[in-house]
Design an enzyme around this catalytic site. Structure first.
Site, PDB file in Angstrom:
ATOM      1  CG  HIS A   1      -9.860   4.662   3.619  1.00 20.32           C
ATOM      2  ND1 HIS A   1      -8.645   5.314   3.706  1.00 20.32           N
ATOM      3  CD2 HIS A   1     -10.617   5.166   4.634  1.00 20.32           C
ATOM      4  CE1 HIS A   1      -8.672   6.174   4.710  1.00 20.32           C
ATOM      5  NE2 HIS A   1      -9.865   6.115   5.287  1.00 20.32           N
TER       6      HIS A   1
ATOM      7  CG  HIS B   1      -4.684   2.438   5.859  1.00 17.82           C
ATOM      8  ND1 HIS B   1      -6.013   2.499   6.198  1.00 17.82           N
ATOM      9  CD2 HIS B   1      -4.595   3.024   4.640  1.00 17.82           C
ATOM     10  CE1 HIS B   1      -6.683   3.092   5.237  1.00 17.82           C
ATOM     11  NE2 HIS B   1      -5.842   3.418   4.274  1.00 17.82           N
TER      12      HIS B   1
ATOM     13  CG  HIS C   1      -1.872   1.150   1.273  1.00 22.47           C
ATOM     14  ND1 HIS C   1      -3.206   0.971   1.532  1.00 22.47           N
ATOM     15  CD2 HIS C   1      -1.717   2.484   1.086  1.00 22.47           C
ATOM     16  CE1 HIS C   1      -3.823   2.143   1.503  1.00 22.47           C
ATOM     17  NE2 HIS C   1      -2.928   3.080   1.235  1.00 22.47           N
TER      18      HIS C   1
ATOM     19  CG  HIS D   1      -0.998   7.188  -1.141  1.00 22.65           C
ATOM     20  ND1 HIS D   1      -2.251   7.316  -1.695  1.00 22.65           N
ATOM     21  CD2 HIS D   1      -1.176   6.519   0.030  1.00 22.65           C
ATOM     22  CE1 HIS D   1      -3.148   6.763  -0.894  1.00 22.65           C
ATOM     23  NE2 HIS D   1      -2.524   6.271   0.168  1.00 22.65           N
TER      24      HIS D   1
ATOM     25  CG  ASP E   1      -1.611   4.939   3.961  1.00 25.86           C
ATOM     26  OD1 ASP E   1      -1.738   5.227   2.752  1.00 25.86           O
ATOM     27  OD2 ASP E   1      -2.357   5.402   4.835  1.00 25.86           O
TER      28      ASP E   1
ATOM     29  CE  LYS F   1      -7.984   2.128  -0.381  1.00 22.15           C
ATOM     30  NZ  LYS F   1      -6.845   2.993  -0.137  1.00 22.15           N
TER      31      LYS F   1
HETATM   32  O1  DOR Z   1      -3.340   9.649   5.439  1.00 22.87           O
HETATM   33  C1  DOR Z   1      -3.755   9.316   4.332  1.00 22.87           C
HETATM   34  N1  DOR Z   1      -3.238   9.857   3.200  1.00 22.87           N
HETATM   35  N2  DOR Z   1      -4.729   8.432   4.255  1.00 22.87           N
HETATM   36  C2  DOR Z   1      -5.335   8.145   3.103  1.00 22.87           C
HETATM   37  O2  DOR Z   1      -6.241   7.364   3.099  1.00 22.87           O
HETATM   38  C3  DOR Z   1      -4.940   8.840   1.854  1.00 22.87           C
HETATM   39  C4  DOR Z   1      -3.576   9.340   1.930  1.00 22.87           C
HETATM   40  C5  DOR Z   1      -3.242  10.324   0.841  1.00 22.87           C
HETATM   41  O3  DOR Z   1      -3.517  10.051  -0.320  1.00 22.87           O
HETATM   42  O4  DOR Z   1      -2.695  11.380   1.156  1.00 22.87           O
HETATM   43 ZN    ZN Z   2      -3.377   5.073   1.590  1.00 27.46          ZN
END
Ligand code: DOR
Ligand code: ZN
Length: 351
Positions: free
Chosen positions: A138, A176, A15, A17, A249, A101
């Site tokens: 989520h 998460h 997981h 980004h 995450d 997702k």
């Molecule tokens: O803290 C987070 N940041 N939780 C999420 O679900 C998305 C992520 C983000 O894309 O910044």
């Molecule tokens: Zn995330």
């Protein structure tokens, strides 16, 4: 006797980004230097909802890395109320999409186009169940009447438990997790249900958000909870139960987006993620459980081969900078505060 080094099979991040554009250029290497593969979140703007968009995003990620990075991005599709099951199946069969997702609409960053009614996309769940494509969730309700610290636990009873019952063959990853409730639910659930756990939720509780003042770099969603929950997450991660595996995450945001009257959720933990997990596992006397969590349980759940190759952690104190200045491809530095900024971690990855 303290171990001087630890060699484990090459791990994966289930997981992350990686963002897009300049931020992608700045952060992609932080993940690729440690992990063999990563499940890449689709909450770009606009979100990744089609096979064409997924393939184009995969190419942009590869272009942001040096040639032969030894890293494979696994792309996910962002579910909306209008998701077409046939499109998802086509992407999965073509090897472009690895999972879907589900963001409840408005639960977090770039989730406005998410799913407004989970019961409204039953044909999508039926397709994923039939083809064996994992559903990543989520798990927070968005009902403003529910206290933010209870949103994960309420999601379980309102949505997740009924969903898992309705679709016994559907592979679900509860992403998460942040509560003892979630860890118990997953541990006691069917073999089709697993969870990822971040490094930050193993290290911080909600006090970190207010330590000496408001700390935007400790704010993520789901938000860190009470200490009892952190203890439960550590127990789950180090239990050796294959339902729990690594997902950082890591979610970078520029300084302006963090230091703002309405700051974004997300902790940039990719740069020292494995060292962070190793520190937590060692504190629990469970370093022997790190390899399963980091390198074996995730691929087995996804039905993918384990990575070849290994990575070695050595016991050498490592100071984590207060800020990282990362090149964004066009030479401009992107300033990001990494998780553990200003701390010293006892492990470093061997060169
Ligand atoms: O803290 C987070 N940041 N939780 C999420 O679900 C998305 C992520 C983000 O894309 O910044
Ligand atoms: Zn995330």
């Amino acid at each position: 006797m303290q171990k001087a080094s630890l060699t484990i099979r090459k791990p994966d991040d289930w997981h992350v980004h990686l963002r897009d554009g300049a931020m992608l250029e700045a952060v992609a290497a932080s993940t690729a230097k440690t992990f063999g593969r990563a499940i890449v979140m689709p909450n770009l703007s606009p979100p990744v909802t089609t096979v064409t968009a997924a393939e184009a995003y995969r190419q942009r990620i590869l272009q942001a890395l040096p040639p032969e990075p030894g890293f494979t991005p696994l792309i996910t599709a962002y579910l909306t109320d209008a998701s077409d099951p046939a499109e998802l199946e086509r992407g999965f069969n073509a090897g472009v999409l690895t999972a879907c997702k589900l963001y409840p609409a408005n639960a977090t960053t770039n989730s406005a186009a998410g799913v407004t009614a989970i019961n409204g996309i039953t044909p999508v769940f039926e397709t994923l169940e039939r083809i064996g494509m994992p559903l990543l969730i989520h798990g927070e309700v968005t009902d403003p009447a529910i206290d933010i610290f209870d949103r994960e636990a309420v999601f379980i009873e309102r949505h997740l438990e009924p969903l898992v019952k309705r679709h016994p063959g559907l592979k679900v990853v509860f992403e998460h997790i942040t509560t003892a409730d979630a860890a118990d639910f997953v541990a006691n659930g069917p073999a089709t249900l697993a969870a990822t756990i971040t490094p930050h939720h193993l290290h911080i509780n909600r006090n970190a958000l207010f330590q000496g003042g408001l700390r935007p770099d400790m704010y993520c969603l789901p938000v860190a909870k009470r200490e009892l929950h952190r203890i439960a997450l550590r127990a789950a991660a180090t239990s050796g139960n294959p339902k729990f595996f690594l997902g950082t995450d890591s979610a970078p945001h520029g300084r302006g987006a963090k230091e703002s009257a309405c700051g974004c959720a997300g902790i940039f933990c990719a740069p020292h993620a494995l060292e962070s997990y190793a520190t937590a596992f060692e504190q629990e006397n469970a370093l022997d459980k790190l390899e399963g969590f980091a390198s074996e349980f995730g691929p087995r759940f996804y039905g993918l081969p384990l990575n070849e190759g290994s990575i070695t952690l050595v016991r050498e104190p490592q100071s984590v900078p207060e800020r990282l200045q990362l090149a964004d491809g066009s030479g401009g530095p992107v300033a990001l505060v990494p998780f553990h900024a200003g701390e010293t971690l006892p492990w470093r990855i061997a060169a």
